[in-house]
Design an enzyme around this catalytic site. Structure first.
Site, PDB file in Angstrom:
ATOM      1  N   HIS A   1      -4.882 -14.769  -7.695  1.00 42.01           N
ATOM      2  CA  HIS A   1      -5.146 -13.797  -6.915  1.00 42.01           C
ATOM      3  C   HIS A   1      -6.476 -13.000  -7.231  1.00 42.01           C
ATOM      4  O   HIS A   1      -6.971 -12.909  -8.342  1.00 42.01           O
ATOM      5  CB  HIS A   1      -4.072 -12.497  -7.230  1.00 42.01           C
ATOM      6  CG  HIS A   1      -4.203 -11.442  -6.246  1.00 42.01           C
ATOM      7  ND1 HIS A   1      -3.626 -11.433  -5.044  1.00 42.01           N
ATOM      8  CD2 HIS A   1      -4.963 -10.145  -6.438  1.00 42.01           C
ATOM      9  CE1 HIS A   1      -3.601 -10.089  -4.224  1.00 42.01           C
ATOM     10  NE2 HIS A   1      -4.522  -9.518  -5.007  1.00 42.01           N
TER      11      HIS A   1
ATOM     12  N   ASP B   1       4.880  -1.867  -0.773  1.00 36.54           N
ATOM     13  CA  ASP B   1       3.456  -1.924  -1.206  1.00 36.54           C
ATOM     14  C   ASP B   1       2.630  -1.917   0.343  1.00 36.54           C
ATOM     15  O   ASP B   1       1.700  -1.321   0.399  1.00 36.54           O
ATOM     16  CB  ASP B   1       3.095  -3.292  -1.883  1.00 36.54           C
ATOM     17  CG  ASP B   1       1.669  -3.407  -1.756  1.00 36.54           C
ATOM     18  OD1 ASP B   1       0.688  -2.442  -2.412  1.00 36.54           O
ATOM     19  OD2 ASP B   1       0.881  -4.253  -1.353  1.00 36.54           O
TER      20      ASP B   1
ATOM     21  N   ARG C   1      -2.822   4.682   1.665  1.00 38.08           N
ATOM     22  CA  ARG C   1      -3.670   4.932   0.562  1.00 38.08           C
ATOM     23  C   ARG C   1      -5.095   4.829   1.265  1.00 38.08           C
ATOM     24  O   ARG C   1      -5.966   5.409   1.158  1.00 38.08           O
ATOM     25  CB  ARG C   1      -3.773   3.844  -0.599  1.00 38.08           C
ATOM     26  CG  ARG C   1      -2.667   4.322  -1.528  1.00 38.08           C
ATOM     27  CD  ARG C   1      -2.613   3.053  -2.558  1.00 38.08           C
ATOM     28  NE  ARG C   1      -3.716   2.518  -3.213  1.00 38.08           N
ATOM     29  CZ  ARG C   1      -3.827   1.447  -3.668  1.00 38.08           C
ATOM     30  NH1 ARG C   1      -2.924   0.252  -3.571  1.00 38.08           N
ATOM     31  NH2 ARG C   1      -4.988   0.823  -4.170  1.00 38.08           N
TER      32      ARG C   1
ATOM     33  N   SER D   1       0.229  -2.492  -6.895  1.00 43.42           N
ATOM     34  CA  SER D   1       0.207  -3.178  -5.584  1.00 43.42           C
ATOM     35  C   SER D   1       0.062  -4.690  -5.899  1.00 43.42           C
ATOM     36  O   SER D   1       0.908  -5.486  -5.304  1.00 43.42           O
ATOM     37  CB  SER D   1      -1.069  -2.624  -4.832  1.00 43.42           C
ATOM     38  OG  SER D   1      -1.422  -3.405  -3.693  1.00 43.42           O
TER      39      SER D   1
ATOM     40  N   LYS E   1       3.283  -7.675  -5.626  1.00 45.12           N
ATOM     41  CA  LYS E   1       3.194  -8.788  -4.681  1.00 45.12           C
ATOM     42  C   LYS E   1       3.371 -10.023  -5.385  1.00 45.12           C
ATOM     43  O   LYS E   1       3.840 -11.035  -4.737  1.00 45.12           O
ATOM     44  CB  LYS E   1       1.915  -8.724  -3.942  1.00 45.12           C
ATOM     45  CG  LYS E   1       1.807  -7.639  -2.726  1.00 45.12           C
ATOM     46  CD  LYS E   1       0.586  -7.613  -1.877  1.00 45.12           C
ATOM     47  CE  LYS E   1      -0.574  -7.415  -2.548  1.00 45.12           C
ATOM     48  NZ  LYS E   1      -1.295  -6.271  -2.081  1.00 45.12           N
TER      49      LYS E   1
HETATM   50  N1  URA Z   1      -5.677  -5.692  -3.838  1.00 42.17           N
HETATM   51  C1  URA Z   1      -4.461  -5.254  -3.492  1.00 42.17           C
HETATM   52  O1  URA Z   1      -3.651  -6.059  -3.098  1.00 42.17           O
HETATM   53  N2  URA Z   1      -4.039  -3.962  -3.848  1.00 42.17           N
HETATM   54  C2  URA Z   1      -4.872  -3.139  -4.065  1.00 42.17           C
HETATM   55  O2  URA Z   1      -4.609  -1.970  -4.300  1.00 42.17           O
HETATM   56  C3  URA Z   1      -6.210  -3.550  -4.404  1.00 42.17           C
HETATM   57  C4  URA Z   1      -6.660  -4.826  -4.148  1.00 42.17           C
END
Ligand code: URA
Length: 428
Positions: free
Chosen positions: A81, A160, A167, A182, A186
């Site tokens: 990621h 999320d 946000r 966040s 995921k």
């Molecule tokens: N990537 C994400 O998935 N969430 C965030 O808050 C920032 C970057």
């Protein structure tokens, strides 16, 4: 329990319990807590922060707010990621490399939002590529070809999705506990056993300083450990775009050229070696990071990674004639040169400004439902540290609207310093 008491507690800098955090996440996901109540709590978290225990509980509550994917039939899956950036086409290059070692790649990626790009938009610029395949086809593609990259069609971490969107509208994006929860929620929901995270740091990233990037890395690694998902964070620079291309088709073309071993930007090489070698270590394929770094480049040189990319595109319905001959991709109407105003050394190609300008040209979206133009963006010929002569072409703006290209030319995103001492590309 009620939400007003929870908001008041965080407003007054007190630590929230597991029960209070879980109550908030479940009630907000169900729509029983309103957006304005959630906004108040998120702002209080932004201002007063969270302890590691609170951040971990928030992550777990968000991870289990929807489906949690079971990838156990694929063996040990190692996910990757990025915390986001400009020109970041690393997934397109690195995941076929990883698959070429026989490590299953089952990755769900996102779309771009704001100035940062997203892998799914890039893949969709390949004619026919289907990012919305069913979960059964996703798993069978991984079993057959060792790799599948798809969008987030499942109901993964819905809390999320809601909190992230909120946000964005209340100026609460740059918060370490909120970013950590966040991302990790995921990743946990997406089913990988082990995770490597590219924590970008610099003007074009959420983390502007090394200290912030280190803190984000520390907390994500610790959440991963508690959730039984071994997690490694690698901090990489994001002061200038990754590689030379920014924009969807332009980045796909650059990724294909790199996989075909036509050229290799130094920063891309560094990032894929760092992340890739750690992924090979996690998969027990190598005994040292140095060995891993060599093998990552070797599988580009011997064509194995390119072959995996072709397998990936073919198995998801993409037209591989575009991969074989990238000149077939659509081009923007206007390709306008950016020239150097004086002799000297490039001190910056500002990632944040370039990302925003690329969005202005149409490559990104401001709202989730906006459509994007896959043709537009930038292709640079230089990186920070390169010497240039006055009048020399530094790169090209790719635009479908000539007035927009001219507007972009007026903006300041390149710095040139007199003198011949080249800056070395260096890690942040
Ligand atoms: N990537 C994400 O998935 N969430 C965030 O808050 C920032 C970057």
């Amino acid at each position: 329990m009620n939400i007003q008491d929870i908001i008041a507690k965080k407003r007054d800098k007190q630590e929230l319990s597991k029960e209070e955090i879980t109550y908030f996440i479940n009630s907000y996901t169900k729509g029983e807590v309103t957006d304005y109540q959630a906004a108040a709590l998120i702002m209080a978290i932004y201002i007063n922060g969270m302890t590691d225990e609170e951040t971990t509980e928030l992550t777990l509550a968000m991870a289990y707010s929807g489906d949690v994917l079971d990838l156990s039939s694929l063996g040990e899956v190692i996910d990757k990621h990025s915390t986001g950036g400009v020109g970041d086409k690393i997934t397109l290059i690195l995941m076929p490399i990883i698959a070429s070692f026989g490590i299953p790649v089952a990755k769900m990626s996102g779309r771009g939002l704001g100035f940062t790009g997203g892998t799914i938009d890039k893949l969709e610029s390949i004619p026919g590529y289907n990012t919305g395949i069913t979960i059964d086809r996703f798993i069978s593609n991984v079993k057959q070809n060792g790799i599948s990259l798809m969008g987030q069609t499942l109901n993964l971490a819905p809390a999320d999705k809601k909190i992230y969107a909120l946000r964005d509208t209340i100026a609460c994006t740059e918060s370490i506990p909120l970013i950590a929860s966040s991302i990790m929620s995921k990743k946990i929901a997406a089913g990988a056993n082990k995770i490597v995270i590219d924590v970008t740091c610099g003007s074009g990233a959420f983390m502007k300083t090394r200290k912030e990037a280190e803190e984000l890395s520390r907390i994500m690694t610790s959440i991963g450990k508690l959730a039984n998902r071994e997690t490694i964070c690698i901090i990489t620079p994001m002061d200038e775009p990754v590689g030379y291309a920014v924009g969807n088709i332009l980045e796909v073309k650059e990724a294909i050229d790199i996989l075909k071993n036509k050229y290799m930007p130094e920063d891309v090489k560094d990032i894929i070696q760092e992340l890739g070698a750690n992924m090979l270590m996690l998969a027990n394929k190598v005994s040292s990071i140095e060995e891993g770094k060599e093998l990552i480049i070797e599988n580009i040189r011997n064509g194995k990674a390119y072959k995996k990319f072709v397998d990936l595109v073919r198995s998801q319905g993409g037209d591989i004639s575009y991969i074989e001959d990238t000149d077939k991709f659509e081009k923007a109407k206007y390709i306008v040169p950016i020239t150097a105003e004086k002799d000297g050394t490039i001190t910056k190609l500002d990632a944040l400004t370039i990302g925003k300008l690329s969005c202005y040209l149409g490559a990104g979206r401001q709202k989730k439902e906006d459509s994007i133009n896959p043709r537009v963006g930038f292709v640079f010929k230089k990186k920070a540290g390169d010497e240039v002569r006055s009048g020399e072409v530094l790169g090209y703006i790719h635009a479908d609207d000539e007035a927009k290209a001219q507007e972009v030319l007026k903006q300041e995103f390149v710095g040139i310093k007199n003198g011949k001492e080249p800056l070395k590309w260096k890690k942040n």
